[in-house]
Design an enzyme around this catalytic site. Structure first.
Site, mmCIF file in Angstrom:
data_model
loop_
_atom_site.group_PDB
_atom_site.id
_atom_site.type_symbol
_atom_site.label_atom_id
_atom_site.label_comp_id
_atom_site.label_asym_id
_atom_site.label_seq_id
_atom_site.Cartn_x
_atom_site.Cartn_y
_atom_site.Cartn_z
ATOM 1 N N GLU A 114 -2.646 8.093 -5.752
ATOM 2 C CA GLU A 114 -2.744 7.380 -7.019
ATOM 3 C C GLU A 114 -3.820 7.999 -7.899
ATOM 4 O O GLU A 114 -4.958 8.140 -7.446
ATOM 5 C CB GLU A 114 -3.040 5.897 -6.764
ATOM 6 C CG GLU A 114 -1.898 5.207 -6.025
ATOM 7 C CD GLU A 114 -2.091 3.705 -5.845
ATOM 8 O OE1 GLU A 114 -3.148 3.181 -6.254
ATOM 9 O OE2 GLU A 114 -1.189 3.058 -5.282
ATOM 10 N N ASP B 112 4.954 -0.341 -6.746
ATOM 11 C CA ASP B 112 3.719 -0.585 -7.473
ATOM 12 C C ASP B 112 2.570 0.226 -6.884
ATOM 13 O O ASP B 112 1.483 0.274 -7.461
ATOM 14 C CB ASP B 112 3.372 -2.080 -7.426
ATOM 15 C CG ASP B 112 2.211 -2.454 -8.335
ATOM 16 O OD1 ASP B 112 2.224 -2.015 -9.505
ATOM 17 O OD2 ASP B 112 1.297 -3.165 -7.884
ATOM 18 N N HIS C 66 0.182 0.267 -9.995
ATOM 19 C CA HIS C 66 -0.634 -0.584 -9.111
ATOM 20 C C HIS C 66 -1.160 -1.803 -9.886
ATOM 21 O O HIS C 66 -2.363 -2.017 -10.017
ATOM 22 C CB HIS C 66 -1.798 0.219 -8.514
ATOM 23 C CG HIS C 66 -2.300 -0.367 -7.224
ATOM 24 N ND1 HIS C 66 -2.841 0.392 -6.219
ATOM 25 C CD2 HIS C 66 -2.351 -1.650 -6.760
ATOM 26 C CE1 HIS C 66 -3.187 -0.381 -5.203
ATOM 27 N NE2 HIS C 66 -2.900 -1.632 -5.518
ATOM 28 N N LEU C 67 -0.203 -2.630 -10.317
ATOM 29 C CA LEU C 67 -0.533 -3.794 -11.135
ATOM 30 C C LEU C 67 -0.565 -5.099 -10.350
ATOM 31 O O LEU C 67 -0.727 -6.175 -10.938
ATOM 32 C CB LEU C 67 0.486 -3.926 -12.277
ATOM 33 C CG LEU C 67 0.572 -2.762 -13.263
ATOM 34 C CD1 LEU C 67 1.652 -3.038 -14.303
ATOM 35 C CD2 LEU C 67 -0.766 -2.509 -13.932
ATOM 36 N N GLY C 68 -0.425 -5.023 -9.029
ATOM 37 C CA GLY C 68 -0.312 -6.236 -8.221
ATOM 38 C C GLY C 68 -1.393 -7.266 -8.477
ATOM 39 O O GLY C 68 -1.120 -8.467 -8.545
ATOM 40 N N ALA C 69 -2.631 -6.808 -8.607
ATOM 41 C CA ALA C 69 -3.746 -7.737 -8.824
ATOM 42 C C ALA C 69 -4.222 -7.720 -10.272
ATOM 43 O O ALA C 69 -5.277 -8.288 -10.585
ATOM 44 C CB ALA C 69 -4.906 -7.388 -7.902
ATOM 45 N N ARG D 105 0.838 -1.194 0.000
ATOM 46 C CA ARG D 105 0.000 0.000 0.000
ATOM 47 C C ARG D 105 0.874 1.245 0.000
ATOM 48 O O ARG D 105 1.911 1.296 0.667
ATOM 49 C CB ARG D 105 -0.912 0.030 1.235
ATOM 50 C CG ARG D 105 -2.196 -0.784 1.079
ATOM 51 C CD ARG D 105 -3.138 -0.112 0.089
ATOM 52 N NE ARG D 105 -4.367 -0.845 -0.136
ATOM 53 C CZ ARG D 105 -4.555 -1.732 -1.111
ATOM 54 N NH1 ARG D 105 -3.562 -2.045 -1.924
ATOM 55 N NH2 ARG D 105 -5.729 -2.313 -1.282
#
Length: 322
Positions: free
Chosen positions: A264, A259, A282-285, A235
């Protein structure tokens, strides 16, 4: 006690399987994406349940306007876009799907560990510009290095297992995981004060809470091994971004892979454009598999709640007794 759910509102894009499972479970579903807050405040009273991802901000006034609201589902892990305290006060259950994006987030973390070790993104950008600058992108091997894992939950454990395959020694800390449990998945448990000077790489896997906000700052970086590399796919806000830039500029931190960001989309240009920081939006998921899993899991949890089955992913169990 089974929840009496009839109408569910989905306000962020989810895989179609979410809607299908809810309907098969006997629930009416409306999908209204990107609702302005004013409109959400007007319509939320018509629904028993709300499903969101990270886009919709479920603030206190939204929850209070939901006179019939019984449950809020987050198709994903983080619930910092939901006022959980306000939900608890009103007896509204908040659920997330912590297992759905575990593998995708772990793989993204591993990708950034490797990218910061070998200057992959920088080399790619240079070559795209028609340059051939091999000498400027000297990296380091992962083999034999020590990876410090701050947060030994599902994702932290998966990262540790994968990086052990690269020959990394894994050490870590989590206030909720005993040392005897950590050793079962190959992580040597240490206090944070022991982790800082030993780790060549540090990866963050803790939630954003008052006690973790700004956890990585100038004081923390000063305790770390000189030349440490920092990875954050958890986060934004856990790292003080201005302090990170300073630490990289003075050589205390060699590189970082981020990420997630305090804001954001990020507006701190010096951070995003820094040549020693690999940044991703923010591509984690953001994998096909993760989106299907979280959509299906949150829908199944809603349907289970109507059948008095054990509640999974409940963030505020006190609301069950309200």
């Amino acid at each position: 006690m089974a929840l009496k759910l009839q109408k569910i509102l989905i306000t962020d894009k989810t895989d179609p399987s979410c809607e299908e499972i809810l309907r098969q479970g006997g629930l009416a579903v409306d999908v209204k994406l990107k609702l302005p807050k004013e409109e959400l405040l007007q319509v939320i009273q018509n629904y028993d349940g709300l499903i969101v991802r990270s886009g919709t901000k479920v603030t206190k006034d939204v929850i209070q306007a939901g006179k019939n609201l019984k449950v809020i589902g987050r198709a994903g892990t983080g619930v910092d876009n939901i006022d959980v305290d306000a939900a608890s006060e009103q007896g509204v259950i908040v659920m997330n799907t912590p297992a759905g994006n575990t593998i995708s987030a772990a793989e993204q973390t591993c990708a950034l560990i490797m990218a910061t070790a070998r200057n992959t993104a920088q080399g790619h950008a240079s070559l795209k510009q028609g340059k051939w600058e091999r000498s400027q992108f000297m990296g380091v091997e992962l083999y034999g290095k020590t990876l410090g894992i701050v947060g030994l939950g599902r994702i932290g454990r998966e990262v540790g297992t994968r990086m052990q395959a690269f020959g990394m020694k894994t050490i870590g800390y989590d206030p909720l995981v005993p040392a005897e449990v950590a050793v079962k998945f190959g992580v040597e448990f240490m206090s944070l004060e022991e982790v800082w000077p030993k780790a060549d790489f540090i990866t963050i896997h803790v939630p954003l809470l008052p006690e973790t906000k700004g956890m990585f700052n100038t004081e923390t970086f000063a305790k770390c091994k000189k030349g440490v590399r920092i990875i954050n796919c958890a986060r934004g806000g856990i790292i003080d971004e201005a302090d990170l830039v300073k630490a990289i500029n003075n050589g205390q931190v060699a590189a970082a892979g981020l990420d997630v960001f305090e804001q954001e989309p990020p507006t701190y240009k010096e951070l995003v454009e820094h040549p020693k920081i690999v940044t991703t939006p923010h591509l984690g998921a953001s994998t096909v598999e993760a989106q299907i899993k979280v959509a299906q899991e949150v829908a199944e949890q809603f349907v289970d709640a109507t059948k008095n089955k054990p509640s999974k992913g409940v963030i505020n169990p006190a609301a069950l007794k309200a």
